[in-house]
Design a protein around this motif. Structure first.
Motif, PDB file in Angstrom:
ATOM      1  N   PHE A 180     -88.405  61.297  11.201  1.00 37.42           N
ATOM      2  CA  PHE A 180     -88.048  60.260  12.353  1.00 37.42           C
ATOM      3  C   PHE A 180     -87.645  59.225  11.747  1.00 37.42           C
ATOM      4  O   PHE A 180     -88.360  58.377  11.108  1.00 37.42           O
ATOM      5  CB  PHE A 180     -88.791  60.467  13.850  1.00 37.42           C
ATOM      6  CG  PHE A 180     -88.029  59.706  14.557  1.00 37.42           C
ATOM      7  CD1 PHE A 180     -87.924  58.517  14.333  1.00 37.42           C
ATOM      8  CD2 PHE A 180     -87.831  60.058  15.784  1.00 37.42           C
ATOM      9  CE1 PHE A 180     -86.951  57.153  15.591  1.00 37.42           C
ATOM     10  CE2 PHE A 180     -86.876  59.806  16.737  1.00 37.42           C
ATOM     11  CZ  PHE A 180     -86.604  58.213  16.536  1.00 37.42           C
ATOM     12  N   LEU A 181     -86.791  58.607  11.706  1.00 37.41           N
ATOM     13  CA  LEU A 181     -86.122  56.976  10.886  1.00 37.41           C
ATOM     14  C   LEU A 181     -86.093  56.138  11.936  1.00 37.41           C
ATOM     15  O   LEU A 181     -84.759  56.434  11.870  1.00 37.41           O
ATOM     16  CB  LEU A 181     -85.044  57.028  10.146  1.00 37.41           C
ATOM     17  CG  LEU A 181     -85.869  58.107   8.442  1.00 37.41           C
ATOM     18  CD1 LEU A 181     -84.925  57.475   7.267  1.00 37.41           C
ATOM     19  CD2 LEU A 181     -87.382  57.723   8.271  1.00 37.41           C
ATOM     20  N   GLY A 182     -86.285  54.716  12.573  1.00 41.04           N
ATOM     21  CA  GLY A 182     -85.867  54.045  12.969  1.00 41.04           C
ATOM     22  C   GLY A 182     -84.636  53.140  12.771  1.00 41.04           C
ATOM     23  O   GLY A 182     -84.141  53.587  12.035  1.00 41.04           O
ATOM     24  N   ALA A 183     -84.598  52.356  13.502  1.00 38.92           N
ATOM     25  CA  ALA A 183     -83.476  51.610  13.813  1.00 38.92           C
ATOM     26  C   ALA A 183     -83.823  50.817  12.222  1.00 38.92           C
ATOM     27  O   ALA A 183     -84.480  50.375  11.813  1.00 38.92           O
ATOM     28  CB  ALA A 183     -83.047  50.954  14.815  1.00 38.92           C
ATOM     29  N   GLY A 184     -82.165  50.347  11.265  1.00 43.51           N
ATOM     30  CA  GLY A 184     -82.795  49.253  10.526  1.00 43.51           C
ATOM     31  C   GLY A 184     -83.839  49.608   9.355  1.00 43.51           C
ATOM     32  O   GLY A 184     -84.375  48.639   8.780  1.00 43.51           O
ATOM     33  N   ILE A 185     -83.676  50.937   9.400  1.00 43.79           N
ATOM     34  CA  ILE A 185     -84.627  50.400   7.849  1.00 43.79           C
ATOM     35  C   ILE A 185     -84.074  50.426   6.396  1.00 43.79           C
ATOM     36  O   ILE A 185     -82.705  50.411   6.484  1.00 43.79           O
ATOM     37  CB  ILE A 185     -84.616  51.995   7.866  1.00 43.79           C
ATOM     38  CG1 ILE A 185     -85.985  52.730   8.932  1.00 43.79           C
ATOM     39  CG2 ILE A 185     -85.935  52.390   6.652  1.00 43.79           C
ATOM     40  CD1 ILE A 185     -86.882  51.801   9.546  1.00 43.79           C
ATOM     41  N   ARG A 186     -84.936  50.133   5.563  1.00 46.30           N
ATOM     42  CA  ARG A 186     -84.314  50.047   4.652  1.00 46.30           C
ATOM     43  C   ARG A 186     -84.927  50.967   3.199  1.00 46.30           C
ATOM     44  O   ARG A 186     -86.484  50.138   2.865  1.00 46.30           O
ATOM     45  CB  ARG A 186     -84.695  47.788   4.029  1.00 46.30           C
ATOM     46  CG  ARG A 186     -83.436  47.195   4.737  1.00 46.30           C
ATOM     47  CD  ARG A 186     -81.944  47.691   4.861  1.00 46.30           C
ATOM     48  NE  ARG A 186     -81.139  47.065   6.340  1.00 46.30           N
ATOM     49  CZ  ARG A 186     -80.869  47.054   6.889  1.00 46.30           C
ATOM     50  NH1 ARG A 186     -80.937  48.697   7.669  1.00 46.30           N
ATOM     51  NH2 ARG A 186     -80.019  46.325   7.311  1.00 46.30           N
TER      52      ARG A 186
END
Length: 262
Positions: A180-186
């Motif tokens: 699970f990756l949240g929003a705005g991951i870089r």
């Protein structure tokens, strides 16, 4: 969900491609008369397009040669699938050579999605509006990918992955099952920020996200980092070191903390 307002039979242009063996359409499909089929790549090589049973394809969608669309797939308006890669990147020039691109059974591609050639999207995976998926990426089954994602070349996602909107997954990033990756991951894969220096080709070190890990919104994960199985990275973190399985880290730089809060 209403019934689409376009015919169930191919237009004259599609009928011509059918007669040439460059297009196969399954039963019960609904294809917009504004769909464009481009069977030839930049080298002039022709590849057929295959559309499975009960597929729905919206207006102004472009299907490039080698595209394979599974049964029950829903493709909304202004989607591009199977686009050959052209131009320069990381010491290599791409000449626009097409190849097979697979969209699995029951998948959904929302409006504005661009899928480059060589990509595989698993069964029942949904891709959000205006998401870009570069060449030779493999996305597993039963996943949900948010809108405005950038998934660079040769990324590999497992099954049941969730990626929230507005994230960037750098080339060759690996996500295990149930990540699970949240929003705005870089994410970063280059420690030296080399782009086009004739005597230097960078050694890319993409990050890895192991099975079941979770990364909070706004986090940055640097080159070569592994986030271990079932680890948790708190929102807004800068991950500069490997995260051990089952641990909770957060902060800039991210450090281990008790799992009660982050």
């Amino acid at each position: 969900m209403g019934t689409p307002l376009f015919p169930t039979l191919p237009t004259a242009a599609l009928s011509q491609l059918l007669s040439l063996g460059l297009l196969e359409i399954g039963t019960g499909c609904r294809i917009s008369p504004h769909t464009l089929i481009e069977p030839a790549d930049e080298q002039g090589t022709l590849r057929p397009v295959r559309i499975g049973d009960h597929a729905v394809i919206g207006a102004f969608t472009i299907l490039h040669g080698g595209t394979r669309i599974g049964d029950g797939v829903r493709i909304e308006d202004h989607v591009v699938i199977g686009k050959p890669e052209t131009g320069y990147a990381v010491g290599h020039t791409y000449p626009g050579t097409g190849t097979d691109t697979h969209i699995g059974d029951g998948a959904t591609l929302r409006s504005g999605t661009v899928v480059y050639a060589g990509t595989r999207i698993g069964d029942n995976t949904a891709v959000g509006h205006h998401t870009l998926i570069r060449s030779h990426s493999h996305l597993g089954a039963d996943s949900v990918l948010g809108h405005f994602l950038v998934i660079e070349r040769a990324c590999h996602f497992g099954d049941r992955v969730r990626c929230s909107p507005l994230s960037h997954l750098t080339s060759e990033t690996v996500l295990g099952d149930d990540v699970f990756l949240g929003a705005g991951i870089r994410t970063v894969n280059d420690k030296h920020l080399i782009w086009r220096e004739p005597d230097r080709i960078p050694t890319l070190l993409p990050p890895r996200f192991e099975t079941g890990c979770k990364v909070g919104s706004g986090s940055t994960v640097l080159a070569g980092i592994t986030v271990g199985e079932h680890a948790l990275v708190g929102s807004g973190s800068v991950v500069t070191r490997n995260v051990a399985p089952g641990t909770t880290v957060y902060g800039s730089p991210a450090r281990p903390h008790p799992a009660t809060t982050c």
